[in-house]
Motif scaffolding. Structure first.
Motif, PDB file in Angstrom:
ATOM      1  N   UNK A 278       0.813  -1.227   0.000  1.00 55.14           N
ATOM      2  CA  UNK A 278       0.000   0.000   0.000  1.00 55.14           C
ATOM      3  C   UNK A 278       0.843   1.272   0.000  1.00 55.14           C
ATOM      4  N   UNK A 279       2.115   1.136   0.307  1.00 51.71           N
ATOM      5  CA  UNK A 279       2.946   2.336   0.431  1.00 51.71           C
ATOM      6  C   UNK A 279       2.957   3.154  -0.862  1.00 51.71           C
ATOM      7  N   UNK A 280       3.024   2.508  -1.995  1.00 53.17           N
ATOM      8  CA  UNK A 280       3.125   3.234  -3.268  1.00 53.17           C
ATOM      9  C   UNK A 280       1.784   3.787  -3.722  1.00 53.17           C
ATOM     10  N   UNK A 281       0.698   3.027  -3.545  1.00 52.44           N
ATOM     11  CA  UNK A 281      -0.612   3.431  -4.067  1.00 52.44           C
ATOM     12  C   UNK A 281      -1.446   4.218  -3.071  1.00 52.44           C
ATOM     13  N   UNK A 282      -1.387   3.865  -1.796  1.00 51.37           N
ATOM     14  CA  UNK A 282      -2.260   4.507  -0.786  1.00 51.37           C
ATOM     15  C   UNK A 282      -1.502   4.645   0.531  1.00 51.37           C
ATOM     16  N   UNK A 283      -0.688   5.715   0.676  1.00 51.43           N
ATOM     17  CA  UNK A 283       0.100   5.884   1.902  1.00 51.43           C
ATOM     18  C   UNK A 283      -0.756   5.971   3.159  1.00 51.43           C
ATOM     19  N   UNK A 284      -1.946   6.589   3.051  1.00 45.37           N
ATOM     20  CA  UNK A 284      -2.794   6.690   4.249  1.00 45.37           C
ATOM     21  C   UNK A 284      -3.236   5.308   4.713  1.00 45.37           C
ATOM     22  N   UNK A 285      -3.656   4.463   3.783  1.00 43.37           N
ATOM     23  CA  UNK A 285      -4.057   3.102   4.155  1.00 43.37           C
ATOM     24  C   UNK A 285      -2.873   2.334   4.730  1.00 43.37           C
ATOM     25  N   UNK A 286      -1.691   2.573   4.153  1.00 45.66           N
ATOM     26  CA  UNK A 286      -0.504   1.909   4.692  1.00 45.66           C
ATOM     27  C   UNK A 286      -0.236   2.341   6.124  1.00 45.66           C
ATOM     28  N   UNK A 287      -0.459   3.613   6.432  1.00 49.77           N
ATOM     29  CA  UNK A 287      -0.280   4.091   7.807  1.00 49.77           C
ATOM     30  C   UNK A 287      -1.245   3.437   8.763  1.00 49.77           C
ATOM     31  N   UNK A 288      -2.514   3.333   8.318  1.00 50.35           N
ATOM     32  CA  UNK A 288      -3.499   2.679   9.194  1.00 50.35           C
ATOM     33  C   UNK A 288      -3.132   1.196   9.413  1.00 50.35           C
ATOM     34  N   UNK A 289      -2.655   0.563   8.356  1.00 55.43           N
ATOM     35  CA  UNK A 289      -2.260  -0.847   8.499  1.00 55.43           C
ATOM     36  C   UNK A 289      -1.085  -0.985   9.451  1.00 55.43           C
ATOM     37  N   UNK A 290      -0.124  -0.035   9.374  1.00 50.45           N
ATOM     38  CA  UNK A 290       1.015  -0.078  10.303  1.00 50.45           C
ATOM     39  C   UNK A 290       0.563   0.173  11.739  1.00 50.45           C
ATOM     40  N   UNK A 291      -0.413   1.060  11.923  1.00 50.56           N
ATOM     41  CA  UNK A 291      -0.950   1.272  13.279  1.00 50.56           C
ATOM     42  C   UNK A 291      -1.554  -0.014  13.827  1.00 50.56           C
ATOM     43  N   UNK A 292      -2.303  -0.738  12.981  1.00 50.72           N
ATOM     44  CA  UNK A 292      -2.863  -2.015  13.415  1.00 50.72           C
ATOM     45  C   UNK A 292      -1.748  -3.017  13.741  1.00 50.72           C
ATOM     46  N   UNK A 293      -0.672  -2.973  12.957  1.00 49.36           N
ATOM     47  CA  UNK A 293       0.451  -3.877  13.215  1.00 49.36           C
ATOM     48  C   UNK A 293       1.106  -3.574  14.556  1.00 49.36           C
ATOM     49  N   UNK A 294       1.244  -2.267  14.876  1.00 45.28           N
ATOM     50  CA  UNK A 294       1.808  -1.891  16.179  1.00 45.28           C
ATOM     51  C   UNK A 294       0.921  -2.403  17.303  1.00 45.28           C
ATOM     52  N   UNK A 295      -0.418  -2.260  17.131  1.00 44.33           N
ATOM     53  CA  UNK A 295      -1.347  -2.772  18.141  1.00 44.33           C
ATOM     54  C   UNK A 295      -1.197  -4.281  18.300  1.00 44.33           C
TER      55      UNK A 295
END
Length: 442
Positions: A278-295
């Protein structure tokens, strides 16, 4: 959450029980017990020797005929009865219960010859017979010394009461005169009284030694082998319990890891892979996914910490059993009142690590069972030390019905306690309350 590490009320001086003996009374009672054992043991040993020696000779001599086996079997049965009497007498002398051996018994419905042959094939019967034949060798000197010491104590200390009635011919030299004390009545009475006092003061020690000497063949032949067999059986049970407890713990750990951290780590890997795409196509979605990964990472760490606390919590190693139990009670799902012996909280009160680990495991598993199955509203944990034994008791006000059947949660606790050489008791009538009590040797 109700947690208290030492909520016991201050000790109150209790009245002395009427049945408690003073040291002097205990010595007199032991002296009487030892004297009866030795003096009565001689005629019993003599009668047993005569009867069993004659039976052994007669049965051995008639082995060439059919009559020899029944006579030998009857002799061995008589030796067993005499051994049972001797074990009861040994308990009074030694002051503690002795181990009873397990004799071979004929199968129900066995024939006459089968019943006759069973004692002949049991080594304990022959040990009983050997004891009866050897007992006299120890009973004779014990009887003689005990009788001599009692006679010396009584005759010497009471000599003043009958000296006037004894003849004292001038041509016979008495002991007082041989020792240069003269021939006066005062010298005779004084010397014999001193000798009597010596016999009286040493009487408990000498009679105790004679009793232990007379009891030595019984301890070796009547209970020694049985104690060794019992100890071997206990060690085998502890070995099986340790293996069972280890296997149960490994299966539970594997299940917990598979159902918890492993699933979260799989999801974490999937989230990270998705975030990379998602980093290349949708950075915002990638950020949300990384937040879920941190959780997911934090939750996984929390579950791993919980698993480590169940295996060997660091606080148990660093601060000891009271602190570990306090932390465990503080995380309970129902109110827990904790009572820990204050001695265990001192640096000198630290226990063996294996004992602390077992006690912690018992309490942790018991509290888990209480929270899951008991329906209790409150629970009490009491850990006390009584001499060489540590007692950990967990009591709840639930609906009861707990038992140690295989396949239930308490069976694993029982295996862990048996592996440590302890004992687990469960009292849980229908309707409650339930008490799980583990006694661990220190």
């Amino acid at each position: 959450m109700t947690t208290s590490t030492s909520a016991d009320p201050p000790p109150v001086a209790a009245p002395v029980p009427t049945g408690v003996l003073t040291p002097r009374a205990g010595m007199r009672r032991q002296l009487g017990t030892d004297t009866r054992y030795v003096l009565l043991g001689f005629p019993v040993a003599l009668a047993g020797f005569v009867v069993l020696f004659a039976g052994t000779l007669l049965g051995t001599g008639l082995l060439v005929t059919v009559l020899g086996l029944p006579i030998l079997a009857g002799t061995l049965q008589t030796a067993r009865k005499l051994a049972a009497v001797e074990r009861q007498r040994l308990e009074r002398v030694l002051g503690h219960p002795v181990v009873r051996p397990e004799y071979r018994e004929p199968a129900p419905g066995a024939g006459t010859w089968r019943r006759i042959l069973v004692p002949l094939g049991d080594p304990q019967y022959w040990l009983d017979l050997l004891h009866a034949l050897l007992k006299l060798l120890f009973a004779v000197p014990s009887f003689g010394v005990t009788l001599t010491w009692w006679a010396g104590a009584v005759v010497g200390t009471l000599y003043w009461a009958y000296d006037w009635a004894l003849p004292h011919p001038e041509e016979n030299e008495g002991l007082a005169e041989l020792l240069g004390l003269g021939t006066s009545p005062a010298a005779r009475i004084g010397l014999n009284t001193v000798i009597g006092v010596f016999f009286l003061l040493t009487l408990p020690l000498v009679v105790r030694g004679c009793a232990l000497l007379a009891a030595s063949p019984g301890r070796a032949l009547l209970t020694g082998v049985a104690e060794m067999r019992q100890r071997i059986t206990q060690l085998e049970e502890q070995k099986r319990a340790a293996a069972s407890a280890e296997a149960t713990a490994l299966r539970r750990l594997e299940r917990d890891i598979h159902d918890g951290p492993q699933q979260r780590l799989v999801r974490l890997a999937m989230d990270l892979s998705r975030a990379r795409h998602q980093l290349a196509s949708d950075p915002d979605a990638a950020g949300r996914t990384l937040d879920e990964a941190v959780t997911q990472t934090r939750e996984t760490l929390a579950e791993l910490r919980a698993l480590s606390r169940g295996i060997a919590p660091p606080i148990l190693v660093d601060r000891g059993l009271p602190s570990a139990l306090a932390a465990l009670a503080g995380r309970g799902l129902i109110p827990v009142e904790l009572r820990v012996d204050p001695e265990l909280a001192t640096p000198d009160g630290r226990l063996d690590p294996a004992v602390e680990s077992t006690a912690y495991f018992v309490v942790a598993e018991a509290l888990t069972n209480v929270a899951k199955h008991s329906g209790a509203t409150e629970c009490t944990v009491a850990v006390t030390r009584h001499g060489p034994t540590l007692t950990a008791a967990v009591t709840d006000d639930g609906h009861g019905g707990a038992h140690l059947a295989k396949g239930h949660g308490l069976a694993g606790i029982a295996d862990r306690v048996r592996a440590a050489g302890g004992r687990l008791d469960v009292v849980s009538p229908a309707g409650g309350p339930t008490e799980i009590r583990a006694e661990l040797p220190l």
